[in-house]
Design a protein around this motif. Structure first.
Motif, PDB file in Angstrom:
ATOM      1  N   ALA A  23     -16.529  16.154  12.792  1.00  0.00           N
ATOM      2  CA  ALA A  23     -17.224  15.239  11.768  1.00  0.00           C
ATOM      3  C   ALA A  23     -18.745  15.929  10.878  1.00  0.00           C
ATOM      4  O   ALA A  23     -18.673  16.062   9.833  1.00  0.00           O
ATOM      5  N   VAL A  24     -19.561  16.417  11.984  1.00  0.00           N
ATOM      6  CA  VAL A  24     -20.791  16.936  11.404  1.00  0.00           C
ATOM      7  C   VAL A  24     -20.567  18.420  10.617  1.00  0.00           C
ATOM      8  O   VAL A  24     -20.962  18.568   9.611  1.00  0.00           O
ATOM      9  N   LEU A  25     -19.781  19.284  11.537  1.00  0.00           N
ATOM     10  CA  LEU A  25     -19.782  20.566  10.907  1.00  0.00           C
ATOM     11  C   LEU A  25     -18.837  20.594   9.602  1.00  0.00           C
ATOM     12  O   LEU A  25     -19.482  21.355   8.698  1.00  0.00           O
ATOM     13  N   PRO A  26     -17.735  20.041   9.645  1.00  0.00           N
ATOM     14  CA  PRO A  26     -16.938  19.995   8.467  1.00  0.00           C
ATOM     15  C   PRO A  26     -17.577  19.370   7.277  1.00  0.00           C
ATOM     16  O   PRO A  26     -17.558  19.995   6.066  1.00  0.00           O
ATOM     17  N   SER A  27     -18.441  18.441   7.352  1.00  0.00           N
ATOM     18  CA  SER A  27     -19.054  17.747   6.303  1.00  0.00           C
ATOM     19  C   SER A  27     -20.180  18.652   5.821  1.00  0.00           C
ATOM     20  O   SER A  27     -20.696  18.164   4.764  1.00  0.00           O
ATOM     21  N   THR A  28     -20.646  19.193   6.578  1.00  0.00           N
ATOM     22  CA  THR A  28     -22.118  19.811   6.143  1.00  0.00           C
ATOM     23  C   THR A  28     -22.096  21.576   5.981  1.00  0.00           C
ATOM     24  O   THR A  28     -22.839  22.321   5.713  1.00  0.00           O
ATOM     25  N   SER A  29     -20.895  22.037   5.997  1.00  0.00           N
ATOM     26  CA  SER A  29     -20.717  23.497   6.096  1.00  0.00           C
ATOM     27  C   SER A  29     -20.965  24.022   4.814  1.00  0.00           C
ATOM     28  O   SER A  29     -21.700  25.106   4.841  1.00  0.00           O
ATOM     29  N   THR A  30     -20.896  23.380   3.641  1.00  0.00           N
ATOM     30  CA  THR A  30     -21.230  23.947   2.096  1.00  0.00           C
ATOM     31  C   THR A  30     -22.725  24.059   2.156  1.00  0.00           C
ATOM     32  O   THR A  30     -23.366  25.077   1.667  1.00  0.00           O
ATOM     33  N   SER A  31     -23.542  23.061   2.695  1.00  0.00           N
ATOM     34  CA  SER A  31     -25.075  22.883   2.765  1.00  0.00           C
ATOM     35  C   SER A  31     -25.463  23.867   3.873  1.00  0.00           C
ATOM     36  O   SER A  31     -26.541  24.740   3.251  1.00  0.00           O
ATOM     37  N   LEU A  32     -25.095  24.175   4.912  1.00  0.00           N
ATOM     38  CA  LEU A  32     -25.229  25.236   5.637  1.00  0.00           C
ATOM     39  C   LEU A  32     -24.981  26.737   5.317  1.00  0.00           C
ATOM     40  O   LEU A  32     -26.204  27.383   5.453  1.00  0.00           O
ATOM     41  N   ILE A  33     -23.941  27.072   4.569  1.00  0.00           N
ATOM     42  CA  ILE A  33     -23.888  28.181   4.118  1.00  0.00           C
ATOM     43  C   ILE A  33     -25.059  28.456   2.873  1.00  0.00           C
ATOM     44  O   ILE A  33     -25.380  29.722   2.823  1.00  0.00           O
ATOM     45  N   SER A  34     -25.190  27.478   1.966  1.00  0.00           N
ATOM     46  CA  SER A  34     -26.202  27.539   0.867  1.00  0.00           C
ATOM     47  C   SER A  34     -27.545  27.765   1.553  1.00  0.00           C
ATOM     48  O   SER A  34     -28.142  28.772   1.132  1.00  0.00           O
ATOM     49  N   TRP A  35     -27.804  27.164   2.471  1.00  0.00           N
ATOM     50  CA  TRP A  35     -29.299  27.457   3.161  1.00  0.00           C
ATOM     51  C   TRP A  35     -29.311  28.636   3.670  1.00  0.00           C
ATOM     52  O   TRP A  35     -30.399  29.350   3.736  1.00  0.00           O
ATOM     53  N   THR A  36     -28.194  29.109   4.580  1.00  0.00           N
ATOM     54  CA  THR A  36     -28.409  30.507   5.112  1.00  0.00           C
ATOM     55  C   THR A  36     -28.528  31.610   4.206  1.00  0.00           C
ATOM     56  O   THR A  36     -29.124  32.581   4.362  1.00  0.00           O
ATOM     57  N   PHE A  37     -27.766  31.631   2.990  1.00  0.00           N
ATOM     58  CA  PHE A  37     -27.823  32.687   1.907  1.00  0.00           C
ATOM     59  C   PHE A  37     -29.218  32.560   1.557  1.00  0.00           C
ATOM     60  O   PHE A  37     -29.677  33.709   1.002  1.00  0.00           O
ATOM     61  N   LEU A  38     -29.629  31.417   1.293  1.00  0.00           N
ATOM     62  CA  LEU A  38     -31.191  31.418   0.575  1.00  0.00           C
ATOM     63  C   LEU A  38     -32.031  32.061   1.453  1.00  0.00           C
ATOM     64  O   LEU A  38     -32.985  32.716   0.889  1.00  0.00           O
ATOM     65  N   ARG A  39     -31.874  31.818   2.799  1.00  0.00           N
ATOM     66  CA  ARG A  39     -33.024  32.478   3.631  1.00  0.00           C
ATOM     67  C   ARG A  39     -32.671  33.957   3.696  1.00  0.00           C
ATOM     68  O   ARG A  39     -33.477  34.585   3.770  1.00  0.00           O
ATOM     69  N   PHE A  40     -31.393  34.250   3.533  1.00  0.00           N
ATOM     70  CA  PHE A  40     -31.166  35.666   3.709  1.00  0.00           C
ATOM     71  C   PHE A  40     -31.884  36.426   2.477  1.00  0.00           C
ATOM     72  O   PHE A  40     -32.343  37.374   2.657  1.00  0.00           O
ATOM     73  N   GLU A  41     -31.618  35.804   1.401  1.00  0.00           N
ATOM     74  CA  GLU A  41     -32.439  36.265   0.044  1.00  0.00           C
ATOM     75  C   GLU A  41     -33.857  36.346   0.363  1.00  0.00           C
ATOM     76  O   GLU A  41     -34.578  37.205  -0.011  1.00  0.00           O
ATOM     77  N   THR A  42     -34.662  35.453   0.690  1.00  0.00           N
ATOM     78  CA  THR A  42     -35.864  35.343   1.370  1.00  0.00           C
ATOM     79  C   THR A  42     -36.203  36.610   2.210  1.00  0.00           C
ATOM     80  O   THR A  42     -37.317  37.327   2.251  1.00  0.00           O
ATOM     81  N   ASN A  43     -35.230  36.826   3.260  1.00  0.00           N
ATOM     82  CA  ASN A  43     -35.723  37.683   4.441  1.00  0.00           C
ATOM     83  C   ASN A  43     -35.563  39.093   3.562  1.00  0.00           C
ATOM     84  O   ASN A  43     -36.389  40.019   4.263  1.00  0.00           O
TER      85      ASN A  43
END
Length: 287
Positions: A202-222
């Motif tokens: 339930a949790v991971l399939p429903s939030t996977s898009t948000s998780l990917i977006s936040w991870t790439f945003l942090r990668f650009e910041t890093n």
């Protein structure tokens, strides 16, 4: 005849002809307005009392514009080769990738216990407080702290970036988990699903898009942080070459070339992250 009815809770007055907005001075608004006025007065006072006797605005403006022309219109490499520039930019990207991947894995694990709908509230609140403290300290300060403890080098840069990445992503991931519909989680629990089944189904399939977006945003910041930490922590990379070109060689043309390289890589990273997210969303829609 016009009738009026006031509504002080929302700061409006309703009449037979429509609504008339009434400004209501609440305590937060008074504090914010007063702070803005004080800061404005202090800024004006600072400009008026500043000693300008050794500053020649016309000459300074002309010299600045001339330097900008050299930087952006005459870029060139003079102290190292193009191949070495590619090696240095790859090193900077590597620092950002390392900090982001490790940080994302740790953040995902911690975020499960920081989400109030997945973890007991005392545990979630304790994690949130710790993460807030870590985020309150700038990344460059964490890097300098680790540089003192572990010595100058890539290790200090990665550790400092990693710590701040974890604090940032834990907040982003946990808030994404908390935005889930509580009915779905309760239904799964009522059907006998355990905590791990709720996470994986339930949790991971429903939030996977948000998780990917936040991870790439942090990668650009890093990546941008890694450029700065190349000089501040002695981690190397294109940031160190930029520091040498500007602070030691005083080579404006080389500063311009390195600036264009950093800008080019930043644009490529942004386009790549956008394409990856689009392909993932298309795959999810097909499913």
């Amino acid at each position: 005849m016009i009738t009026a009815k006031s509504n002080p809770a929302f700061g409006t007055m309703t009449t037979s002809t429509g609504k008339i907005k009434i400004t209501k001075w609440t305590k937060p608004k008074v504090v914010m307005t007063g702070t803005f006025i004080v800061l404005t007065i202090l800024t004006i006072y600072g400009f008026l009392t500043l000693d300008y006797k050794d500053i020649h605005f016309v000459e300074a403006t002309i010299a600045t514009l001339d330097n900008l022309k050299v930087i952006f219109l005459q870029p060139s490499l003079n102290n190292f080769s193009f191949v070495e520039a590619l090696h240095q930019i790859s090193l900077t990207i590597g620092l950002a990738v390392l900090a982001t991947i490790i940080g994302a894995i740790l953040s995902l694990i911690i975020a499960f216990f920081a989400a109030k709908n997945l973890s007991p509230k005392p545990v979630a609140n304790a994690i949130i407080i710790v993460m807030a403290f870590i985020r309150a300290v700038p990344t460059v300060l964490w890097v300098l702290i680790f540089a003192i403890a572990a010595g100058l080098g890539a290790e200090a840069a990665v550790l400092g970036m990693l710590l701040h990445t974890v604090a940032f992503l834990v907040k982003a991931y946990s808030e994404a988990f908390e935005d889930l519909d509580d009915g779905v989680i309760e239904a799964m629990r009522a059907s006998g699903a355990n905590w791990w089944h709720v996470i994986t189904n339930a949790v991971l399939p429903s939030t996977s898009t948000s998780l990917i977006s936040w991870t790439f945003l942090r990668f650009e910041t890093n990546f941008t942080v890694a450029v700065a930490m190349g000089a501040a922590a002695g981690a190397g990379g294109i940031g160190f070459e930029l520091f040498m070109a500007s602070g030691f060689y005083f080579d404006l043309r080389e500063v311009g070339f390195i600036t264009y390289v950093i800008l080019f890589v930043a644009v490529i990273l942004e386009l790549s992250s956008t394409q990856i997210k689009k392909r993932y969303l298309m795959r999810e829609s097909v499913r």
